[in-house]
Design a protein around this motif. Structure first.
Motif, PDB file in Angstrom:
ATOM      1  N   ARG A  76      15.547 -28.765   2.170  1.00 34.56           N
ATOM      2  CA  ARG A  76      15.733 -30.322   2.608  1.00 34.56           C
ATOM      3  C   ARG A  76      16.388 -30.285   4.229  1.00 34.56           C
ATOM      4  O   ARG A  76      16.280 -31.477   4.699  1.00 34.56           O
ATOM      5  CB  ARG A  76      16.756 -30.893   1.630  1.00 34.56           C
ATOM      6  N   ASP A  77      17.167 -29.412   4.502  1.00 32.48           N
ATOM      7  CA  ASP A  77      17.970 -29.433   5.590  1.00 32.48           C
ATOM      8  C   ASP A  77      16.911 -29.479   6.985  1.00 32.48           C
ATOM      9  O   ASP A  77      15.775 -28.687   7.087  1.00 32.48           O
ATOM     10  CB  ASP A  77      18.876 -28.301   5.960  1.00 32.48           C
ATOM     11  N   PRO A  78      17.008 -30.484   7.676  1.00 33.71           N
ATOM     12  CA  PRO A  78      15.977 -30.602   8.912  1.00 33.71           C
ATOM     13  C   PRO A  78      15.906 -29.325   9.903  1.00 33.71           C
ATOM     14  O   PRO A  78      14.844 -28.741  10.167  1.00 33.71           O
ATOM     15  CB  PRO A  78      16.228 -31.738   9.552  1.00 33.71           C
ATOM     16  N   GLU A  79      16.769 -28.898  10.130  1.00 33.17           N
ATOM     17  CA  GLU A  79      16.994 -27.657  11.255  1.00 33.17           C
ATOM     18  C   GLU A  79      16.374 -26.383  10.602  1.00 33.17           C
ATOM     19  O   GLU A  79      15.676 -25.477  10.961  1.00 33.17           O
ATOM     20  CB  GLU A  79      18.406 -27.446  11.765  1.00 33.17           C
ATOM     21  N   LYS A  93      14.147 -26.391   7.973  1.00 34.21           N
ATOM     22  CA  LYS A  93      12.799 -26.660   8.051  1.00 34.21           C
ATOM     23  C   LYS A  93      12.020 -26.120   9.204  1.00 34.21           C
ATOM     24  O   LYS A  93      11.218 -25.533   9.227  1.00 34.21           O
ATOM     25  CB  LYS A  93      12.477 -28.137   7.785  1.00 34.21           C
ATOM     26  N   ARG A  94      12.700 -26.672  10.367  1.00 38.43           N
ATOM     27  CA  ARG A  94      11.957 -26.218  11.864  1.00 38.43           C
ATOM     28  C   ARG A  94      12.089 -24.724  11.776  1.00 38.43           C
ATOM     29  O   ARG A  94      11.285 -24.022  12.392  1.00 38.43           O
ATOM     30  CB  ARG A  94      12.987 -27.011  12.854  1.00 38.43           C
ATOM     31  N   LYS A  95      12.996 -24.148  11.541  1.00 36.35           N
ATOM     32  CA  LYS A  95      13.229 -22.611  11.689  1.00 36.35           C
ATOM     33  C   LYS A  95      12.203 -21.788  10.959  1.00 36.35           C
ATOM     34  O   LYS A  95      11.486 -20.920  11.403  1.00 36.35           O
ATOM     35  CB  LYS A  95      14.672 -22.207  11.599  1.00 36.35           C
ATOM     36  N   ILE A  96      12.057 -22.249   9.507  1.00 30.67           N
ATOM     37  CA  ILE A  96      11.165 -21.717   8.465  1.00 30.67           C
ATOM     38  C   ILE A  96       9.587 -21.933   9.148  1.00 30.67           C
ATOM     39  O   ILE A  96       9.005 -20.969   9.236  1.00 30.67           O
ATOM     40  CB  ILE A  96      11.122 -22.335   7.191  1.00 30.67           C
ATOM     41  N   ILE A  97       9.456 -23.290   9.732  1.00 32.50           N
ATOM     42  CA  ILE A  97       7.981 -23.279  10.172  1.00 32.50           C
ATOM     43  C   ILE A  97       7.715 -22.481  11.641  1.00 32.50           C
ATOM     44  O   ILE A  97       6.605 -21.832  11.652  1.00 32.50           O
ATOM     45  CB  ILE A  97       7.811 -24.913  10.604  1.00 32.50           C
ATOM     46  N   GLY A  98       8.848 -22.335  12.466  1.00 37.45           N
ATOM     47  CA  GLY A  98       8.596 -21.525  13.682  1.00 37.45           C
ATOM     48  C   GLY A  98       8.628 -19.939  13.244  1.00 37.45           C
ATOM     49  O   GLY A  98       7.390 -19.413  14.031  1.00 37.45           O
ATOM     50  N   GLU A  99       9.031 -19.627  12.140  1.00 37.88           N
ATOM     51  CA  GLU A  99       9.154 -18.235  11.853  1.00 37.88           C
ATOM     52  C   GLU A  99       7.503 -17.789  11.279  1.00 37.88           C
ATOM     53  O   GLU A  99       6.996 -16.729  11.556  1.00 37.88           O
ATOM     54  CB  GLU A  99      10.118 -17.863  11.054  1.00 37.88           C
ATOM     55  N   THR A 100       7.291 -18.758  10.550  1.00 37.29           N
ATOM     56  CA  THR A 100       6.114 -18.720   9.890  1.00 37.29           C
ATOM     57  C   THR A 100       4.894 -18.825  10.526  1.00 37.29           C
ATOM     58  O   THR A 100       3.608 -17.904  10.449  1.00 37.29           O
ATOM     59  CB  THR A 100       5.823 -19.929   8.685  1.00 37.29           C
ATOM     60  N   PHE A 101       4.832 -19.696  11.556  1.00 34.09           N
ATOM     61  CA  PHE A 101       3.876 -19.673  12.576  1.00 34.09           C
ATOM     62  C   PHE A 101       3.683 -18.459  13.309  1.00 34.09           C
ATOM     63  O   PHE A 101       2.622 -17.708  13.409  1.00 34.09           O
ATOM     64  CB  PHE A 101       4.510 -20.731  13.912  1.00 34.09           C
ATOM     65  N   ILE A 102       5.056 -17.698  13.930  1.00 38.85           N
ATOM     66  CA  ILE A 102       4.850 -16.362  14.441  1.00 38.85           C
ATOM     67  C   ILE A 102       4.209 -15.166  13.475  1.00 38.85           C
ATOM     68  O   ILE A 102       3.448 -14.499  14.026  1.00 38.85           O
ATOM     69  CB  ILE A 102       6.234 -16.023  15.003  1.00 38.85           C
ATOM     70  N   ILE A 146      20.229 -29.906  20.442  1.00 44.09           N
ATOM     71  CA  ILE A 146      19.731 -31.168  19.943  1.00 44.09           C
ATOM     72  C   ILE A 146      18.867 -30.834  18.696  1.00 44.09           C
ATOM     73  O   ILE A 146      19.118 -31.597  17.462  1.00 44.09           O
ATOM     74  CB  ILE A 146      18.986 -32.120  20.908  1.00 44.09           C
ATOM     75  N   LYS A 147      17.862 -30.170  18.755  1.00 44.51           N
ATOM     76  CA  LYS A 147      17.058 -29.632  17.703  1.00 44.51           C
ATOM     77  C   LYS A 147      16.638 -28.311  18.064  1.00 44.51           C
ATOM     78  O   LYS A 147      16.264 -28.378  19.208  1.00 44.51           O
ATOM     79  CB  LYS A 147      16.234 -30.916  17.168  1.00 44.51           C
ATOM     80  N   SER A 148      15.919 -27.545  16.744  1.00 39.67           N
ATOM     81  CA  SER A 148      15.247 -26.437  17.309  1.00 39.67           C
ATOM     82  C   SER A 148      13.606 -26.794  17.337  1.00 39.67           C
ATOM     83  O   SER A 148      13.161 -27.489  16.229  1.00 39.67           O
ATOM     84  CB  SER A 148      15.445 -25.288  16.192  1.00 39.67           C
ATOM     85  N   HIS A 149      13.122 -26.744  18.230  1.00 36.86           N
ATOM     86  CA  HIS A 149      11.549 -26.896  18.345  1.00 36.86           C
ATOM     87  C   HIS A 149      10.789 -25.284  17.894  1.00 36.86           C
ATOM     88  O   HIS A 149      11.484 -24.216  18.284  1.00 36.86           O
ATOM     89  CB  HIS A 149      11.006 -27.013  19.861  1.00 36.86           C
ATOM     90  N   HIS A 150       9.645 -25.666  17.177  1.00 35.04           N
ATOM     91  CA  HIS A 150       9.186 -24.390  16.611  1.00 35.04           C
ATOM     92  C   HIS A 150       8.922 -23.030  17.330  1.00 35.04           C
ATOM     93  O   HIS A 150       8.876 -22.235  16.839  1.00 35.04           O
ATOM     94  CB  HIS A 150       8.061 -24.886  15.666  1.00 35.04           C
ATOM     95  N   ASN A 151       8.750 -23.549  18.473  1.00 34.17           N
ATOM     96  CA  ASN A 151       8.236 -22.709  19.534  1.00 34.17           C
ATOM     97  C   ASN A 151       9.152 -22.133  20.464  1.00 34.17           C
ATOM     98  O   ASN A 151       9.216 -21.456  21.505  1.00 34.17           O
ATOM     99  CB  ASN A 151       7.107 -23.387  20.569  1.00 34.17           C
ATOM    100  N   ILE A 166      11.409 -37.020   5.143  1.00 34.26           N
ATOM    101  CA  ILE A 166      12.910 -36.668   4.833  1.00 34.26           C
ATOM    102  C   ILE A 166      12.919 -36.050   3.627  1.00 34.26           C
ATOM    103  O   ILE A 166      12.279 -36.259   2.725  1.00 34.26           O
ATOM    104  CB  ILE A 166      13.564 -38.145   4.829  1.00 34.26           C
ATOM    105  N   GLY A 167      13.761 -34.619   3.847  1.00 35.92           N
ATOM    106  CA  GLY A 167      13.989 -33.902   2.603  1.00 35.92           C
ATOM    107  C   GLY A 167      12.908 -32.966   2.470  1.00 35.92           C
ATOM    108  O   GLY A 167      12.120 -32.698   3.439  1.00 35.92           O
ATOM    109  N   GLU A 168      12.739 -32.551   1.263  1.00 35.05           N
ATOM    110  CA  GLU A 168      11.792 -31.414   0.984  1.00 35.05           C
ATOM    111  C   GLU A 168      10.258 -31.996   1.028  1.00 35.05           C
ATOM    112  O   GLU A 168       9.988 -32.972   0.966  1.00 35.05           O
ATOM    113  CB  GLU A 168      11.800 -31.134  -0.751  1.00 35.05           C
ATOM    114  N   VAL A 169       9.441 -31.047   1.790  1.00 38.27           N
ATOM    115  CA  VAL A 169       8.003 -31.401   1.968  1.00 38.27           C
ATOM    116  C   VAL A 169       7.291 -31.033   0.831  1.00 38.27           C
ATOM    117  O   VAL A 169       7.173 -29.960   0.318  1.00 38.27           O
ATOM    118  CB  VAL A 169       7.724 -30.344   3.066  1.00 38.27           C
ATOM    119  N   THR A 170       6.534 -31.887   0.275  1.00 37.53           N
ATOM    120  CA  THR A 170       5.472 -31.798  -0.648  1.00 37.53           C
ATOM    121  C   THR A 170       3.972 -32.165  -0.643  1.00 37.53           C
ATOM    122  O   THR A 170       3.839 -32.844   0.323  1.00 37.53           O
ATOM    123  CB  THR A 170       6.219 -32.369  -2.166  1.00 37.53           C
TER     124      THR A 170
END
Length: 304
Positions: free
Chosen positions: A92-95, A97-106, A137-142, A196-200
């Motif tokens: 649920r945490d926005p930051e 989520k961004r880090k997970i997406i960034g790592e999964t992309f890589i 401010i926020k982590s961009h996936h890249n 907002i929250g978990e992605v389903t």
């Protein structure tokens, strides 16, 4: 402003000197990755392998759009929606989520690189991505969302010092189609940061359809810098004489020059009512629609 012609020359030269063999480019269909793809293709030709990763977090019709626009570059398509949704499950945490997406992309690109025996990755990071990531401010996936250990000899970012409006100038100088040059920004983490929250899967279905409606109603008529819909939480409503507990959808339309600051657009009341009616009527799971009038700062443009 950037000297577009000179930038193109230097960009092609940089890519040509940096890539010793083949390279993968992360192709999303937005103006940033499109400009990178054209520069890289001019620099290394068939040694470039464009890859579009279908994360399951993309806008409606994105795969078809990529095939139509970049078919001449023979892009590779990787279906990874279950991988991304699995990695995001319960988060649920926005930051985070961004880090997970960034790592999964890589990791997806690393898998593709091993198959193709490629050691270089090209991506369309621009200057605001770096500012917001490095400034906390926020982590961009890249940028800030990337893992510490990366299986590439180099990540090449030709647009790293440009603002969005400067990237558009380069796109025009490259004679890219207008629909790419003027295309609205779309976040690297995709629709995940509009939930907002978990992605389903249910939330993604709702936000994807709502985004399509908002773009259809606002883009051509009002020419915003960016406009979209986000899924917030559930709220009560009434449909067909029955009480429902459906999703609350927020609509956002902003004006900006570079994305660092933004002002909400003052849309006609009649248009807002029409958008709300379409979203509520065409998406059964939606209970209510709200319009976000918060500037940046204090709000960011995206919701997460």
């Amino acid at each position: 402003m950037v000297n577009a012609e000179r930038f193109i020359e230097l960009g092609i030269e940089e890519i040509g000197q940096s890539v010793k063999d083949k390279a993968i480019i992360a192709l999303s269909g937005g103006v940033d990755s499109s400009v990178c793809a054209v520069l890289a293709h001019r620099a290394i030709g068939d040694r470039l392998i464009p890859i579009f990763v279908d994360t399951g977090l993309m806008r409606k019709g994105e795969v078809e759009r990529i095939k139509k626009t970049f078919g001449h570059m023979n892009p590779h398509f990787i279906e990874a929606s279950e991988r991304f949704l699995g990695a995001l499950k319960g988060v649920r945490d926005p930051e985070k989520k961004r880090k997970i997406i960034g790592e999964t992309f890589i990791r997806v690109f690393e898998d593709a690189a091993r198959k193709e025996n490629v050691r270089y990755l090209i991506q369309g990071t621009i200057y605001p991505d770096r500012i917001e990531s490095e400034g906390g401010i926020k982590s961009h996936h890249n940028v800030g969302g990337l893992p510490v250990k990366i299986g590439f000899d180099a990540i090449i970012e030709p647009l790293r010092d440009l603002y969005k409006d400067e990237v558009r100038e380069v796109a025009r100088a490259l004679d890219l189609p207008k629909e790419i040059c003027e295309r609205m920004p779309f976040p690297g983490p995709g629709l995940a940061v509009r939930i907002i929250g978990e992605v389903t899967k249910e939330k993604l279905k709702v936000v994807r359809e709502a985004n399509a409606i908002v773009e259809d109603e606002i883009v051509d008529e009002f020419r915003p810098w960016q406009t979209f819909a986000a899924v917030l939480e559930r709220g009560t409503g009434v449909k067909g004489d029955k009480r429902i507990h459906g999703w609350i959808v927020a609509v956002r339309a902003i004006e900006s020059r570079d994305g660092m600051t933004a002002t909400p657009m003052v849309l006609p009341w009649k248009k807002l009512k029409h958008i709300a009616s379409r979203i509520a009527n065409e998406i059964p799971e939606v209970a209510r629609v709200v319009y976000d009038i918060t500037p940046k700062p204090p709000a960011t443009i995206e919701f997460e």
